[in-house]
Design a protein around this motif. Structure first.
Motif, short mmCIF file in Angstrom:
data_model
loop_
_atom_site.label_atom_id
_atom_site.label_comp_id
_atom_site.label_asym_id
_atom_site.label_seq_id
_atom_site.Cartn_x
_atom_site.Cartn_y
_atom_site.Cartn_z
N TYR A 18 0.84 -1.20 0.00
CA TYR A 18 0.00 0.00 0.00
C TYR A 18 0.87 1.24 0.00
CZ TYR A 18 0.20 1.54 5.02
OH TYR A 18 0.56 2.02 6.25
N GLN A 19 0.23 2.38 -0.29
CA GLN A 19 0.96 3.64 -0.32
C GLN A 19 -0.01 4.80 -0.14
OE1 GLN A 19 3.13 4.45 -3.96
NE2 GLN A 19 4.58 5.75 -2.89
N THR A 20 0.23 5.61 0.88
CA THR A 20 -0.57 6.80 1.11
C THR A 20 0.36 8.00 1.29
OG1 THR A 20 -0.65 6.21 3.46
CG2 THR A 20 -2.57 5.63 2.13
N ALA A 48 -0.81 18.83 9.55
CA ALA A 48 -1.97 19.36 10.26
C ALA A 48 -1.50 20.37 11.29
CB ALA A 48 -2.75 18.25 10.94
N GLY A 49 -2.33 21.37 11.55
CA GLY A 49 -2.01 22.38 12.55
C GLY A 49 -3.27 22.98 13.13
N ALA A 50 -3.10 23.93 14.04
CA ALA A 50 -4.24 24.58 14.68
C ALA A 50 -5.04 25.38 13.66
CB ALA A 50 -3.76 25.48 15.80
N LYS A 51 -6.33 25.41 13.87
CA LYS A 51 -7.21 26.17 12.98
C LYS A 51 -6.79 27.64 12.96
CE LYS A 51 -11.31 23.24 13.42
NZ LYS A 51 -12.72 23.15 13.87
N GLY A 52 -6.71 28.20 11.75
CA GLY A 52 -6.39 29.61 11.61
C GLY A 52 -4.93 29.93 11.52
N ASP A 53 -4.04 29.01 11.93
CA ASP A 53 -2.61 29.26 11.84
C ASP A 53 -2.16 29.24 10.39
OD1 ASP A 53 -2.45 29.47 14.53
OD2 ASP A 53 -1.17 27.72 14.86
N ASP A 54 -1.29 30.16 10.05
CA ASP A 54 -0.78 30.25 8.68
C ASP A 54 0.49 29.42 8.58
OD1 ASP A 54 -0.34 30.94 6.07
OD2 ASP A 54 0.57 32.89 6.54
N LEU A 55 0.32 28.17 8.17
CA LEU A 55 1.46 27.27 8.03
C LEU A 55 1.64 26.92 6.57
CD1 LEU A 55 0.77 24.81 11.00
CD2 LEU A 55 2.27 26.80 10.99
N LYS A 56 2.86 26.97 6.10
CA LYS A 56 3.17 26.67 4.70
C LYS A 56 4.16 25.52 4.63
CE LYS A 56 2.42 31.39 3.01
NZ LYS A 56 2.01 31.96 4.32
N THR A 57 4.01 24.70 3.60
CA THR A 57 4.91 23.56 3.44
C THR A 57 6.08 23.90 2.52
OG1 THR A 57 3.56 22.71 1.61
CG2 THR A 57 3.08 21.89 3.82
N ASP A 82 1.25 10.31 8.11
CA ASP A 82 0.47 9.74 7.02
C ASP A 82 -0.88 10.46 6.92
OD1 ASP A 82 -1.69 7.69 6.08
OD2 ASP A 82 0.21 6.86 5.38
N ARG A 83 -1.28 10.83 5.71
CA ARG A 83 -2.50 11.61 5.54
C ARG A 83 -3.72 10.88 6.12
NH1 ARG A 83 -4.45 15.92 2.29
NH2 ARG A 83 -6.72 15.81 2.15
N LEU A 84 -3.78 9.58 5.95
CA LEU A 84 -4.92 8.83 6.47
C LEU A 84 -5.00 8.93 7.98
CD1 LEU A 84 -7.27 6.92 5.88
CD2 LEU A 84 -5.66 5.02 6.04
N ILE A 85 -3.86 8.87 8.66
CA ILE A 85 -3.83 8.98 10.11
C ILE A 85 -4.21 10.39 10.55
CG2 ILE A 85 -2.40 8.71 12.16
CD1 ILE A 85 -3.07 6.11 10.60
N ILE A 86 -3.73 11.39 9.80
CA ILE A 86 -4.10 12.78 10.09
C ILE A 86 -5.61 12.97 9.95
CG2 ILE A 86 -3.94 15.15 9.23
CD1 ILE A 86 -1.48 14.39 10.77
N GLU A 87 -6.18 12.42 8.89
CA GLU A 87 -7.62 12.57 8.66
C GLU A 87 -8.43 11.93 9.79
OE1 GLU A 87 -8.08 10.87 4.80
OE2 GLU A 87 -7.76 12.80 3.77
N GLU A 124 -6.86 21.49 11.77
CA GLU A 124 -7.28 21.34 10.39
C GLU A 124 -6.11 20.85 9.54
OE1 GLU A 124 -8.58 25.18 9.17
OE2 GLU A 124 -6.58 26.09 9.31
N MET A 125 -6.45 20.27 8.41
CA MET A 125 -5.44 19.85 7.45
C MET A 125 -4.84 21.10 6.80
SD MET A 125 -4.18 16.99 6.03
CE MET A 125 -5.49 15.76 6.10
N LYS A 126 -3.54 21.14 6.74
CA LYS A 126 -2.87 22.28 6.10
C LYS A 126 -2.48 21.97 4.66
CE LYS A 126 -3.10 24.88 9.72
NZ LYS A 126 -3.99 26.04 9.73
#
Length: 257
Positions: free
Chosen positions: A106-108, A113-122, A177-182, A195-197
């Protein structure tokens, strides 16, 4: 996705798998739902557990599940205490220096993820000065070290511990992993705080080529039998049947090329 609670291991010898009647398959003791968690009776259950048993059946291997800590899995394998690792272990070149891998099962993608409203960039420097939680010895820790060098990294034994610190405000973000974050964001705590960033850019060097079974480098015959088992359950519908009990999407990821 990263333990020796071996109540059933006492009768096994520590001979190489080629001579052993039982193939010892290692999972992590740390919970990693929905892939592998201990139920109320102490039995391991989850998608990855079911898939592993199906692969063992298809490969005509008599497999026994053994658990050990996430960071002890590879030492247990190379120390002949396990024959296979089946614990959402990503296929990376760095790990190939120590062990070998089956084909992926498998592969995901990874996500932030961060606090709602925080401006986080990747982007590079987007997490400068921010405290970022990652699971110790994971591909996500490796990714963060390369792509977010200006972040303050905090390591956790389990991703659940990182999620709880994010909820408590002790972290600015977590990478996993995105699935775990969700799943965390769907929880009561996650819905309140976070929220998901972004899904981060795929980097094969750190995030790997998908999830595969880990085996010792000399165990070519076992690796090939596992590959045959993966191919068989993919072809005969068993893989899809198991997956449908846990997910509503194709967890296999992009087809191998």
């Amino acid at each position: 996705m990263k333990r020796l609670m071996t109540a059933t291991l006492t009768s096994l010898c520590l001979a190489p798998v080629a001579q052993a009647e039982v193939t010892r398959v290692g999972f992590a003791t740390e919970p990693y739902p929905p892939f592998a968690t201990l139920d109320a009776s102490g039995e391991l259950q989850g998608w990855e557990v079911d898939i592993t048993r199906a692969v063992c059946d298809a490969a005509e291997l008599e497999c026994e599940i053994v658990t050990t800590s996430w960071d002890g899995l590879i030492p247990a394998l190379t120390g002949d205490k396990l024959d296979v690792i089946a614990a959402s272990l990503s296929i990376t070149d760095q790990r190939r220096e120590t062990i070998a891998f089956s084909d992926k099962y498998y592969q995901t993608p990874a996500a932030l993820a961060g606090a709602k409203g925080d401006d986080l960039k990747t982007t590079s420097g987007g997490l400068a000065g921010k405290t970022l939680g990652v699971q110790s010895a994971s591909i996500h820790q490796a990714y963060a070290q390369v792509h977010f060098p200006e972040a303050i990294l905090r390591e956790y034994q389990t991703q659940d511990d990182a999620n709880q610190d994010l909820f408590a405000g002790r972290l600015d973000a977590t990478l996993a992993d995105r699935l775990i974050i969700e799943q965390f964001l769907d929880s009561k705590e996650g819905q309140l705080c976070c929220e998901m960033k972004a899904t981060v850019t795929q980097d094969q060097e750190t995030l790997g080529e998908g999830i595969g079974f880990g085996v010792r480098q000399a165990d070519d015959a076992l690796r090939e039998r596992l590959n045959e088992g993966i191919a068989e359950i993919r072809a005969n519908g068993t893989y899809d049947e198991i997956t449908a009990r846990y997910f509503d999407f194709d967890i296999y990821g992009e087809p191998d090329t």
